[in-house]
Design a protein around this motif. Structure first.
Motif, short mmCIF file in Angstrom:
data_model
loop_
_atom_site.label_atom_id
_atom_site.label_comp_id
_atom_site.label_asym_id
_atom_site.label_seq_id
_atom_site.Cartn_x
_atom_site.Cartn_y
_atom_site.Cartn_z
N PHE A 16 43.53 115.71 33.80
CA PHE A 16 42.41 114.89 33.33
C PHE A 16 42.91 113.79 32.39
O PHE A 16 42.51 112.63 32.50
N ASN A 17 43.79 114.14 31.47
CA ASN A 17 44.28 113.15 30.51
C ASN A 17 45.23 112.13 31.15
O ASN A 17 45.21 110.96 30.77
N VAL A 18 46.01 112.56 32.11
CA VAL A 18 46.86 111.61 32.84
C VAL A 18 45.96 110.61 33.58
O VAL A 18 46.20 109.40 33.55
N LYS A 19 44.91 111.10 34.21
CA LYS A 19 43.96 110.21 34.90
C LYS A 19 43.36 109.21 33.92
O LYS A 19 43.30 108.01 34.19
N ARG A 20 42.95 109.71 32.75
CA ARG A 20 42.34 108.85 31.72
C ARG A 20 43.30 107.73 31.30
O ARG A 20 42.91 106.57 31.17
N ILE A 21 44.56 108.07 31.12
CA ILE A 21 45.57 107.09 30.71
C ILE A 21 45.86 106.10 31.85
O ILE A 21 45.88 104.89 31.64
N LEU A 22 46.06 106.62 33.04
CA LEU A 22 46.41 105.75 34.17
C LEU A 22 45.29 104.78 34.52
O LEU A 22 45.56 103.67 34.98
N ARG A 23 44.05 105.18 34.30
CA ARG A 23 42.92 104.27 34.56
C ARG A 23 43.05 103.00 33.73
O ARG A 23 42.65 101.92 34.17
N LYS A 24 43.60 103.11 32.54
CA LYS A 24 43.77 101.94 31.66
C LYS A 24 44.79 100.95 32.23
O LYS A 24 44.76 99.77 31.91
N PHE A 25 45.70 101.44 33.07
CA PHE A 25 46.73 100.59 33.67
C PHE A 25 46.31 100.02 35.03
O PHE A 25 47.04 99.25 35.63
N ASP A 26 45.15 100.42 35.51
CA ASP A 26 44.66 99.96 36.82
C ASP A 26 43.97 98.60 36.66
O ASP A 26 42.78 98.45 36.91
N TRP A 27 44.75 97.62 36.25
CA TRP A 27 44.22 96.29 35.97
C TRP A 27 43.59 95.62 37.19
O TRP A 27 42.70 94.78 37.05
N LEU A 28 44.06 95.97 38.38
CA LEU A 28 43.56 95.34 39.60
C LEU A 28 42.42 96.16 40.24
O LEU A 28 41.96 95.84 41.33
N ASN A 29 42.00 97.22 39.54
CA ASN A 29 40.90 98.07 40.00
C ASN A 29 41.09 98.53 41.45
O ASN A 29 40.23 98.36 42.30
N GLN A 30 42.24 99.14 41.70
CA GLN A 30 42.60 99.56 43.06
C GLN A 30 42.35 101.03 43.33
O GLN A 30 42.48 101.47 44.47
N LEU A 31 42.04 101.80 42.28
CA LEU A 31 41.97 103.25 42.43
C LEU A 31 40.56 103.80 42.23
O LEU A 31 39.83 103.36 41.35
N LYS A 32 40.23 104.78 43.05
CA LYS A 32 39.01 105.56 42.87
C LYS A 32 39.48 106.99 42.64
O LYS A 32 40.26 107.53 43.42
N TRP A 33 39.03 107.60 41.55
CA TRP A 33 39.42 108.97 41.21
C TRP A 33 38.31 109.93 41.62
O TRP A 33 37.16 109.74 41.25
#
Length: 124
Positions: A16-33
């Motif tokens: 959960f925390n890795v997801k939370r951190i990685l979402r901040k780096f998804d600048w191009l909004n390419q990921l859906k969790w």
């Protein structure tokens, strides 16, 4: 816009925390969790995950329709995140999968021992 779908364990504090951190780096909004707990509730919505060990390994369905699991997901995921894509590039160097795959599986099998488990899955 089509996105890569990343399936994670929402009962795992580390995940959960890795997801939370990685979402901040998804600048191009390419990921859906999507949590594996949601996948299990929505029976049949993700047929390509049927019979897969989604609680033991992070999975990803790429925009191109390729299903990745474990270390393969981590490599692809990091490559997609602009500020840390260099880490993803390093993980694609020859031989890295021979080291990364068993290391990922070992870590994943111990994560509940080290980080515990949420009573209820966390999504936000």
């Amino acid at each position: 816009m089509m996105k890569h779908i990343v399936f994670y364990d929402a009962a795992c504090p580390f995940c959960f925390n890795v997801k939370r951190i990685l979402r901040k780096f998804d600048w191009l909004n390419q990921l859906k969790w999507v949590s594996v707990q949601e996948v299990e509730k929505e029976n049949g919505k993700y047929p390509y995950l049927s019979g897969r060990n989604t609680r033991d390994e992070i999975h990803m369905l790429t925009k191109q329709g390729e299903l990745k699991a474990g270390f393969g997901t981590i490599r692809k995921l990091l490559l997609l995140l602009p500020p840390i894509s260099w880490i993803g590039l390093i993980l694609y160097l020859p031989g890295m999968d021979r080291l990364g795959s068993p290391l990922y599986k070992w870590f994943s099998s111990h994560r509940y021992q080290w980080f515990g488990q949420y009573d209820q899955p966390r999504y936000q």
